[in-house]
Design a protein around this motif. Structure first.
Motif, PDB file in Angstrom:
ATOM      1  N   GLU A  11     -19.557 -27.866  39.045  1.00 35.53           N
ATOM      2  CA  GLU A  11     -18.976 -26.919  37.759  1.00 35.53           C
ATOM      3  C   GLU A  11     -18.650 -25.467  38.281  1.00 35.53           C
ATOM      4  OE1 GLU A  11     -20.641 -25.434  33.431  1.00 35.53           O
ATOM      5  OE2 GLU A  11     -21.024 -27.557  34.083  1.00 35.53           O
ATOM      6  N   ASP A  12     -17.507 -25.134  37.777  1.00 33.13           N
ATOM      7  CA  ASP A  12     -17.042 -23.677  38.081  1.00 33.13           C
ATOM      8  C   ASP A  12     -17.902 -22.862  36.905  1.00 33.13           C
ATOM      9  OD1 ASP A  12     -15.795 -21.636  39.411  1.00 33.13           O
ATOM     10  OD2 ASP A  12     -14.016 -21.880  38.620  1.00 33.13           O
ATOM     11  N   GLU A  13     -19.066 -22.479  37.423  1.00 31.77           N
ATOM     12  CA  GLU A  13     -19.847 -21.682  36.394  1.00 31.77           C
ATOM     13  C   GLU A  13     -19.519 -20.278  36.554  1.00 31.77           C
ATOM     14  OE1 GLU A  13     -23.888 -21.617  37.695  1.00 31.77           O
ATOM     15  OE2 GLU A  13     -23.551 -21.526  39.797  1.00 31.77           O
ATOM     16  N   TYR A  14     -19.777 -19.443  35.255  1.00 31.62           N
ATOM     17  CA  TYR A  14     -19.659 -18.067  35.220  1.00 31.62           C
ATOM     18  C   TYR A  14     -21.059 -17.383  35.763  1.00 31.62           C
ATOM     19  CZ  TYR A  14     -15.541 -18.438  32.293  1.00 31.62           C
ATOM     20  OH  TYR A  14     -14.034 -18.637  31.763  1.00 31.62           O
ATOM     21  N   LEU A  15     -20.592 -16.234  36.523  1.00 38.54           N
ATOM     22  CA  LEU A  15     -21.736 -15.647  37.066  1.00 38.54           C
ATOM     23  C   LEU A  15     -21.654 -14.068  36.217  1.00 38.54           C
ATOM     24  CD1 LEU A  15     -20.787 -16.332  40.734  1.00 38.54           C
ATOM     25  CD2 LEU A  15     -22.571 -17.389  39.365  1.00 38.54           C
ATOM     26  N   THR A  16     -22.825 -13.440  36.167  1.00 38.10           N
ATOM     27  CA  THR A  16     -22.927 -11.925  35.690  1.00 38.10           C
ATOM     28  C   THR A  16     -23.021 -11.082  37.036  1.00 38.10           C
ATOM     29  OG1 THR A  16     -25.430 -12.066  36.292  1.00 38.10           O
ATOM     30  CG2 THR A  16     -24.863 -12.996  33.956  1.00 38.10           C
ATOM     31  N   ARG A  17     -22.885  -9.767  36.448  1.00 42.62           N
ATOM     32  CA  ARG A  17     -22.568  -8.925  37.719  1.00 42.62           C
ATOM     33  C   ARG A  17     -23.910  -8.982  38.739  1.00 42.62           C
ATOM     34  NH1 ARG A  17     -24.504  -4.725  34.767  1.00 42.62           N
ATOM     35  NH2 ARG A  17     -24.696  -3.442  36.494  1.00 42.62           N
ATOM     36  N   ARG A  18     -25.066  -9.170  38.144  1.00 45.74           N
ATOM     37  CA  ARG A  18     -26.130  -9.269  38.900  1.00 45.74           C
ATOM     38  C   ARG A  18     -26.019 -10.461  40.024  1.00 45.74           C
ATOM     39  NH1 ARG A  18     -30.558  -6.498  38.603  1.00 45.74           N
ATOM     40  NH2 ARG A  18     -30.061  -5.833  36.384  1.00 45.74           N
ATOM     41  N   GLU A  19     -25.536 -11.623  39.370  1.00 47.55           N
ATOM     42  CA  GLU A  19     -25.452 -12.832  40.108  1.00 47.55           C
ATOM     43  C   GLU A  19     -24.418 -12.693  41.174  1.00 47.55           C
ATOM     44  OE1 GLU A  19     -27.004 -16.060  37.122  1.00 47.55           O
ATOM     45  OE2 GLU A  19     -25.002 -15.305  36.799  1.00 47.55           O
TER      46      GLU A  19
END
Length: 71
Positions: A11-19
């Motif tokens: 799955e093309d997951e969403y990442l946060t700035r930290r990730e």
């Protein structure tokens, strides 16, 4: 034995700035500085005030050389 043609892509997951900073192997402060200089991809989405990037966006950015690929 597993047939590789049957496996579905992750799955093309969403990442946060930290990730994203962690995937780019830089401190969060460095990532924020690069983001303000437009040296990393623009976010793919916003959730409230939070910026989110698709994992595929960051993978493509890194495969292209990251900030070295610019210019």
């Amino acid at each position: 034995m597993v047939d590789e043609d049957v496996l579905e892509p992750l799955e093309d997951e969403y990442l946060t700035r930290r990730e994203v900073a962690a995937r780019c192997r830089v401190p969060l402060s460095t990532f924020d500085s690069l983001r303000r200089q437009a040296r990393v991809p623009f976010p793919d989405a916003h959730m409230g005030k939070h910026m989110l990037w698709r994992s595929s966006t960051i993978e493509a950015f890194l495969e292209a050389g990251g900030t070295r690929g610019l210019g």
